[in-house]
Design an enzyme around this catalytic site. Structure first.
Site, PDB file in Angstrom:
ATOM      1  N   CYS A 316       6.995  -8.764  16.929  1.00 22.03           N
ATOM      2  CA  CYS A 316       7.445  -7.362  16.884  1.00 22.03           C
ATOM      3  C   CYS A 316       6.171  -6.540  16.749  1.00 22.03           C
ATOM      4  CB  CYS A 316       8.366  -7.167  15.679  1.00 22.03           C
ATOM      5  SG  CYS A 316       8.406  -5.537  14.943  1.00 22.03           S
ATOM      6  N   CYS A 319       5.658  -4.465  13.540  1.00 25.16           N
ATOM      7  CA  CYS A 319       5.427  -5.310  12.358  1.00 25.16           C
ATOM      8  C   CYS A 319       4.024  -5.925  12.452  1.00 25.16           C
ATOM      9  CB  CYS A 319       6.460  -6.424  12.263  1.00 25.16           C
ATOM     10  SG  CYS A 319       8.154  -5.883  12.537  1.00 25.16           S
TER      11      CYS A 319
HETATM   12  P1  FAD Z   1      12.067 -12.724   4.580  1.00 23.57           P
HETATM   13  O1  FAD Z   1      11.475 -11.454   4.093  1.00 23.57           O
HETATM   14  O2  FAD Z   1      11.833 -13.121   5.994  1.00 23.57           O
HETATM   15  O3  FAD Z   1      11.565 -13.884   3.608  1.00 23.57           O
HETATM   16  C1  FAD Z   1      11.669 -15.287   3.948  1.00 23.57           C
HETATM   17  C2  FAD Z   1      11.799 -16.097   2.656  1.00 23.57           C
HETATM   18  O4  FAD Z   1      10.618 -15.894   1.858  1.00 23.57           O
HETATM   19  C3  FAD Z   1      12.948 -15.633   1.765  1.00 23.57           C
HETATM   20  O5  FAD Z   1      14.137 -16.313   2.081  1.00 23.57           O
HETATM   21  C4  FAD Z   1      12.459 -15.990   0.384  1.00 23.57           C
HETATM   22  O6  FAD Z   1      12.722 -17.342   0.080  1.00 23.57           O
HETATM   23  C5  FAD Z   1      10.965 -15.827   0.478  1.00 23.57           C
HETATM   24  N1  FAD Z   1      10.460 -14.535  -0.051  1.00 23.57           N
HETATM   25  C6  FAD Z   1      10.894 -13.293   0.262  1.00 23.57           C
HETATM   26  N2  FAD Z   1      10.162 -12.374  -0.360  1.00 23.57           N
HETATM   27  C7  FAD Z   1       9.225 -13.030  -1.092  1.00 23.57           C
HETATM   28  C8  FAD Z   1       8.178 -12.616  -1.943  1.00 23.57           C
HETATM   29  N3  FAD Z   1       7.912 -11.335  -2.144  1.00 23.57           N
HETATM   30  N4  FAD Z   1       7.436 -13.551  -2.548  1.00 23.57           N
HETATM   31  C9  FAD Z   1       7.681 -14.865  -2.338  1.00 23.57           C
HETATM   32  N5  FAD Z   1       8.651 -15.301  -1.518  1.00 23.57           N
HETATM   33  C10 FAD Z   1       9.424 -14.419  -0.896  1.00 23.57           C
HETATM   34  N6  FAD Z   1      10.600  -6.291   9.505  1.00 23.57           N
HETATM   35  C11 FAD Z   1      10.861  -4.951   9.635  1.00 23.57           C
HETATM   36  O7  FAD Z   1      12.017  -4.566   9.764  1.00 23.57           O
HETATM   37  N7  FAD Z   1       9.824  -4.034   9.609  1.00 23.57           N
HETATM   38  C12 FAD Z   1       8.533  -4.409   9.430  1.00 23.57           C
HETATM   39  O8  FAD Z   1       7.626  -3.566   9.440  1.00 23.57           O
HETATM   40  C13 FAD Z   1       8.242  -5.809   9.275  1.00 23.57           C
HETATM   41  N8  FAD Z   1       6.975  -6.238   9.086  1.00 23.57           N
HETATM   42  C14 FAD Z   1       6.737  -7.579   8.975  1.00 23.57           C
HETATM   43  C15 FAD Z   1       5.425  -8.010   8.775  1.00 23.57           C
HETATM   44  C16 FAD Z   1       5.154  -9.366   8.678  1.00 23.57           C
HETATM   45  C17 FAD Z   1       3.737  -9.807   8.400  1.00 23.57           C
HETATM   46  C18 FAD Z   1       6.205 -10.316   8.852  1.00 23.57           C
HETATM   47  C19 FAD Z   1       5.913 -11.795   8.844  1.00 23.57           C
HETATM   48  C20 FAD Z   1       7.509  -9.894   9.034  1.00 23.57           C
HETATM   49  C21 FAD Z   1       7.794  -8.526   9.083  1.00 23.57           C
HETATM   50  N9  FAD Z   1       9.097  -8.074   9.217  1.00 23.57           N
HETATM   51  C22 FAD Z   1       9.343  -6.726   9.339  1.00 23.57           C
HETATM   52  C23 FAD Z   1      10.240  -8.994   9.059  1.00 23.57           C
HETATM   53  C24 FAD Z   1      10.680  -9.050   7.573  1.00 23.57           C
HETATM   54  O9  FAD Z   1       9.566  -9.273   6.725  1.00 23.57           O
HETATM   55  C25 FAD Z   1      11.686 -10.157   7.290  1.00 23.57           C
HETATM   56  O10 FAD Z   1      11.176 -11.385   7.728  1.00 23.57           O
HETATM   57  C26 FAD Z   1      13.050  -9.918   7.910  1.00 23.57           C
HETATM   58  O11 FAD Z   1      13.544  -8.656   7.518  1.00 23.57           O
HETATM   59  C27 FAD Z   1      14.063 -11.013   7.479  1.00 23.57           C
HETATM   60  O12 FAD Z   1      14.166 -10.973   6.064  1.00 23.57           O
HETATM   61  P2  FAD Z   1      14.801 -12.105   5.176  1.00 23.57           P
HETATM   62  O13 FAD Z   1      15.724 -11.464   4.207  1.00 23.57           O
HETATM   63  O14 FAD Z   1      15.365 -13.174   6.052  1.00 23.57           O
HETATM   64  O15 FAD Z   1      13.618 -12.729   4.299  1.00 23.57           O
END
Ligand code: FAD
Length: 390
Positions: A316, A319
């Site tokens: 993305c 992101c």
């Molecule tokens: P995710 O945030 O994907 O987390 C995956 C797993 O990591 C979780 O299930 C949990 O076990 C663990 N976890 C979560 N938070 C933490 C923490 N703080 N510390 C330790 N472990 C943790 N999406 C957007 O909409 N806008 C953006 O600007 C954006 N920027 C991104 C930048 C990067 C570098 C990346 C890799 C992804 C970005 N995304 C963005 C996607 C977003 O971060 C999530 O991956 C997505 O929203 C799915 O979220 P999720 O609830 O599945 O958990």
């Protein structure tokens, strides 16, 4: 899930939550004005590098994932490439195309820098491409986060499939403080990114951008460690900015536009006056002191550089843009803290320690963390309001 605002000392730092909240309130207005200046709002990067670790060719096609780049006429004059034929490529490059990659870093760097001299890069106006919810999720984003934690956090975590990532002090007791800190920095950055997503969330039912309390509570607010790690990142950046303040004060921001230079220095001076009121937020000298200090620091650097490289695997563009800025900003803070003694950060003796990209990334990352800290308070108020209505 419950959400309580944290109190007391922030682990691994010399600062408490309240001090950070108070400082942040003071700093935020100047920081925002600083980040609106052309120097800090225009960032050059290459959004089209190929993922160096796996085949990641899928690009999120949602409108909110896209980045609007600037054409040549929109780039402020001082930063146009010094290229007589004007051959910087402002055309969008198809995702996944095999452009030559020039990765640059020196022994002092904690990140792989965007190559400022490269003709492949594009300029982006950050104010026109705010970091917020894009809808990027699923296997692609999970793979990036998994690779960051599993492969680059010194094996502290070996299971990121569920929500069992939360580490309590027992889990981390046998890990040396440098490795623990590394993990905390990454987790804090992740929490901050999640906070921005939830603070500016697109509600597809109402068609409005709004604050999403459930999103925040389920991703950050109900995990005291994640919240604390985010504050910890703020403290690290605060310390780095304080340490480098003399260098920033004497840096030439826009050779040809003295007015801008003056304005930037005015805001920076106000920020550093506030940060100086709380100078010892983090003691970097306490780290990398043991017998294995040298090899540990090398590993620390290599792992963090890997994390900056993984940003090219994000499917993305928006992101990826903010991922690069924020990992670059944290990498610059680590370089300030761990690669230089305070006395060598002397702009007269060593004028070229940092590239424009590093300085812009450092302050923008601080700005992002600062917004996250302010958002914690906004979410807390919303939470209390909802509780009182139940
Ligand atoms: P995710 O945030 O994907 O987390 C995956 C797993 O990591 C979780 O299930 C949990 O076990 C663990 N976890 C979560 N938070 C933490 C923490 N703080 N510390 C330790 N472990 C943790 N999406 C957007 O909409 N806008 C953006 O600007 C954006 N920027 C991104 C930048 C990067 C570098 C990346 C890799 C992804 C970005 N995304 C963005 C996607 C977003 O971060 C999530 O991956 C997505 O929203 C799915 O979220 P999720 O609830 O599945 O958990």
């Amino acid at each position: 899930a419950n959400y309580c605002k944290p109190e007391g000392l922030i682990k691994d730092s010399c600062c408490d939550f309240k001090t950070v909240d108070d400082l942040n309130q003071e700093i935020l207005p100047d920081l925002n004005k600083l980040l609106e200046t052309p120097f800090f709002s225009h960032f050059k990067l290459n959004l089209h590098k190929t993922c160096p670790f796996w085949n990641a060719n899928e690009l999120c096609s949602k409108v909110d994932c896209k980045v609007s780049t600037l054409d040549r006429s929109e780039v402020p004059e001082p930063w146009l490439p010094d290229d007589p034929l004007g051959s910087i490529n402002f055309e969008p490059i198809p995702f996944g195309s095999k452009k030559t990659e020039r990765c640059t870093f020196t022994d002092k760097d904690f990140c792989v820098l965007e190559d400022e001299e490269s003709l492949d890069g594009e300029y982006v106006n950050l104010l026109k491409n705010p970091e917020r919810f894009t809808g990027y999720a699923g296997d692609s984003s999970a793979k990036v986060w998994r690779s960051i934690y599993e492969e680059n956090c010194f094996g502290i975590l070996n299971n990121l499939n569920g929500d069992n990532l939360f580490l309590n002090s027992d889990n981390t007791n046998n890990v040396c403080s440098e490795k623990r800190i590394f993990y905390r920095i990454v987790s804090g950055l992740h929490a901050s990114i999640s906070t921005h997503i939830c603070d500016q969330y697109f509600n597809s039912t109402s068609g409005q951008w709004e604050r999403n309390l459930e999103c925040f509570v389920s991703r950050v607010g109900s995990f005291p460690d994640r919240l604390e790690n985010m504050y910890f990142d703020y403290v690290i950046l605060l310390r780095a900015i304080t340490k480098v303040s003399r260098y920033l004060k004497n840096y030439s921001y826009c050779g040809s536009e003295p007015e801008q230079d003056k304005l930037i220095k005015k805001h920076l001076a106000r920020i550093s006056k506030t940060t100086r009121s709380c100078p010892d937020t983090f003691d970097e000298k306490a780290l990398f002191q043991g017998d294995d200090a040298k090899s540990l620091k090398t590993q620390f650097k290599e792992h963090f550089r890997n994390i900056t490289r993984v940003m090219d695997c994000i499917g993305c563009q928006k992101c990826r843009l903010w991922g690069k800025i924020q990992t670059g900003g944290v990498g610059t803070a680590l370089k300030i803290l761990f690669s230089y003694e305070e006395k060598s950060l002397n702009p007269k003796k060593n004028p070229n320690l940092f590239q424009k990209t590093e300085i812009v990334a450092l302050l923008n990352t601080f700005g992002r963390l600062s917004e996250s800290i302010a958002a914690v308070e906004r979410f807390r108020e919303l939470y209390q309001k909802r509780q009182s209505m139940e």
